[in-house]
Design a protein around this motif. Structure first.
Motif, PDB file in Angstrom:
ATOM      1  N   GLU A  22       0.818  -1.223   0.000  1.00  0.00           N
ATOM      2  CA  GLU A  22       0.000   0.000   0.000  1.00  0.00           C
ATOM      3  C   GLU A  22       0.849   1.269   0.000  1.00  0.00           C
ATOM      4  OE1 GLU A  22      -2.622  -0.298   3.317  1.00  0.00           O
ATOM      5  OE2 GLU A  22      -3.702  -2.002   2.464  1.00  0.00           O
ATOM      6  N   ASP A  25       1.267   3.752  -3.013  1.00  0.00           N
ATOM      7  CA  ASP A  25       0.331   4.820  -3.367  1.00  0.00           C
ATOM      8  C   ASP A  25       0.574   6.104  -2.573  1.00  0.00           C
ATOM      9  OD1 ASP A  25      -0.936   3.106  -5.098  1.00  0.00           O
ATOM     10  OD2 ASP A  25      -2.282   2.347  -3.534  1.00  0.00           O
ATOM     11  N   TRP A  29       6.628   7.643   2.037  1.00  0.00           N
ATOM     12  CA  TRP A  29       6.440   6.346   2.692  1.00  0.00           C
ATOM     13  C   TRP A  29       7.566   6.076   3.685  1.00  0.00           C
ATOM     14  CZ3 TRP A  29       7.858   7.127  -2.387  1.00  0.00           C
ATOM     15  CH2 TRP A  29       9.087   6.608  -2.789  1.00  0.00           C
ATOM     16  N   GLU A 319       6.720  12.982  -8.077  1.00  0.00           N
ATOM     17  CA  GLU A 319       5.385  12.522  -7.645  1.00  0.00           C
ATOM     18  C   GLU A 319       4.885  13.321  -6.445  1.00  0.00           C
ATOM     19  OE1 GLU A 319       5.955   8.316  -7.173  1.00  0.00           O
ATOM     20  OE2 GLU A 319       6.633   8.215  -9.252  1.00  0.00           O
ATOM     21  N   TYR A 323       1.639  15.792  -6.387  1.00  0.00           N
ATOM     22  CA  TYR A 323       0.612  15.537  -5.372  1.00  0.00           C
ATOM     23  C   TYR A 323       0.279  16.825  -4.625  1.00  0.00           C
ATOM     24  CZ  TYR A 323      -1.611  13.352  -1.291  1.00  0.00           C
ATOM     25  OH  TYR A 323      -2.483  13.005  -0.289  1.00  0.00           O
TER      26      TYR A 323
END
Ligand code: BMA
Length: 340
Positions: A22, A25, A29, A319, A323
Motif C-alpha cells: 500500500e 500509493d 512512505w 510525484e 501531489y
C-alpha cells in the motif's frame, strides 16, 4: 506541466528503499526498518531524535538532539557511512565564541544542519530569556563557533535556506510564546551577514485544517526545485489528550519564499506506527532534515518519532510535488500582502 527537477547536488549514496504494498500509493512512505536510532544510543544519553544530517566526505555527518539521562538536551555529532547506521561522539558538541572560549548553551535541542557555500551552519532551540534560537558555524566539524542569536525571544524551529537569495541569507522561524510554545506560524527573515536580521515576512499560518490548527514550524532546510522551495514542516493538532505532530509540505516561491505557491491541505505522514505513537512524548513525527538527489529526484526525510527515536521516510520529488500541486489549497492568509 514541465518536468520537475531538484536543483542541487547529486547524492548517489542517498539512503533509499522502494515502497512496497500500500505504501506504493503514498507520496511519502516509511522505511520498513524504522526506527534507525533506538533508545540509549550512547552512555548517558537516553534518547536521540529530532536531528539533522548532510552528506560529508565519503559518507554522512549529522547533528543530533540527545536528551541525557538527567533529561537535559544537548547536541551531539554523529557520522555514518550509509546514512542508516550512526556512530555518535560521547560528548556534546563544544561550542565556542569567536575567540575560541567555550560558550555552551544551557540546553540545546532540535538542531538543523545547513550547508551554504563552504560553511556548515547549525540552528537550534535554546534559552535566551526564554525559548529562542541559537546559531553556530563550522567548516571542519572540529571547531564550532557561535554567532549572534538571530532573533529576539520567543522563537523556535529556525532553519536557513541552503543558499543566499537576492544576496541575503534567509531563515525561517516560528515566533511564539515561551515554554511549550502554545501557538505559532512560519515567518522568514533576511540577513546580509548572519548578524543583523530584518525584512521579516509572514510565510504561512497554522492551517484551517485541524491537523495543523494549533501551530506549525519549519522542519527540514527547504529543497530547491524547478517549482519552488519544497518545505517539509510540522503541523500540530491540540487534542483532548495532548499535542499530535504530523508532517506537511508546501512549496514556496524561489525568488521570494514568503510567497506560498502550493500547500498540501492534508498531512503527508502522521503518527501511526508504534515508534511514533509510543515513547517519551507519544504521537510525534517531527522532520528536521531532508536529503535530495538531483539526478534521481529521490528524497530521504529524517524525522524524530515520539521524542524517542529517529526514523526515515522517502519520496520521489516529481510525484510528491505533483501531489502537493494537485491537492493544494493556499488560503487568503498565506497570500496576504501584509508588509511585503
Ligand atoms: C516541541 C519540541 C520538540 C518536540 C515536540 C513534542 O515543543 O520540544 O522537540 O518534539 O515539542 O514533544
Amino acid at each position: 506541466m514541465s518536468e520537475i527537477k531538484i536543483i542541487g547536488s547529486d547524492i548517489p549514496n542517498l539512503p533509499w528503499q522502494e515502497p512496497e504494498g500500500e505504501a506504493a500509493d503514498l507520496p511519502l512512505w516509511r522505511y520498513q526498518d524504522n526506527p534507525i536510532i533506538g533508545r540509549n544510543p550512547i552512555p548517558n544519553v537516553a534518547r536521540i531524535f529530532n536531528s539533522s544530517v548532510l552528506p560529508y566526505e565519503d559518507g554522512f555527518i549529522g547533528v543530533f538532539r540527545g536528551d541525557k539521562t538527567n533529561g537535559v538536551p544537548s547536541i551531539y555529532l554523529g557520522r555514518s557511512k550509509d546514512a542508516f547506521h550512526w556512530n555518535f561522539n560521547r560528548e556534546p558538541i563544544l561550542f565556542t565564541d569567536e575567540k575560541g572560549n567555550p560558550f555552551m548553551p544551557r540546553y540545546a535541542y532540535d538542531p538543523r544542519l545547513v550547508k551554504i557555500e563552504d560553511t556548515y551552519y547549525i540552528m537550534w532551540c535554546q534559552d535566551f530569556y526564554g525559548a529562542s534560537i541559537g546559531l553556530a558555524k563550522t567548516k571542519n566539524f572540529k571547531t564550532f563557533t557561535r554567532l549572534e542569536n538571530p532573533f529576539l525571544p520567543f522563537n523556535r524551529n529556525a532553519v536557513l535556506f541552503p543558499r543566499k537569495i537576492n544576496g541575503n541569507y534567509l531563515m525561517l522561524s516560528r515566533p511564539s510564546d515561551s515554554g511549550h510554545t502554545p501557538f505559532g506560524d512560519i515567518f522568514v527573515s533576511e540577513s546580509p551577514d548572519l548578524v543583523f536580521w530584518g525584512r521579516h515576512r509572514h510565510v504561512m499560518s497554522r492551517g484551517n485544517e485541524w491537523w495543523e490548527s494549533l501551530k506549525i514550524g519549519g522542519g527540514a532546510a527547504p529543497i530547491e526545485t524547478s517549482e519552488g522551495w519544497l518545505l517539509f514542516y510540522h503541523g500540530v493538532s491540540g487534542t483532548c489528550n495532548g499535542y499530535v505532530y504530523s508532517i506537511g509540505a508546501a512549496i514556496l516561491d524561489r525568488d521570494n519564499p514568503s510567497v506560498v505557491k502550493y500547500r498540501c491541505p492534508t498531512h503527508l505522514l502522521t503518527p501511526e506506527e508504534w515508534y511514533e505513537e509510543r515513547g517519551f512524548v507519544p504521537n510525534v513525527t517531527f522532520p528536521c532534515a531532508a536529503l535530495a538527489d538531483a539526478t534521481t529526484g529521490r528524497i530521504a526525510v529524517y524525522y524524530g518519532s515520539a521524542d524517542s527515536y529517529v526514523s526515515l521516510a522517502f519520496a520521489r520529488a516529481e510525484e510528491l510535488i505533483h501531489y502537493i500541486i494537485q491537492n493544494s489549497v493556499v488560503t487568503q492568509d498565506d497570500t496576504e500582502i501584509g508588509l511585503r
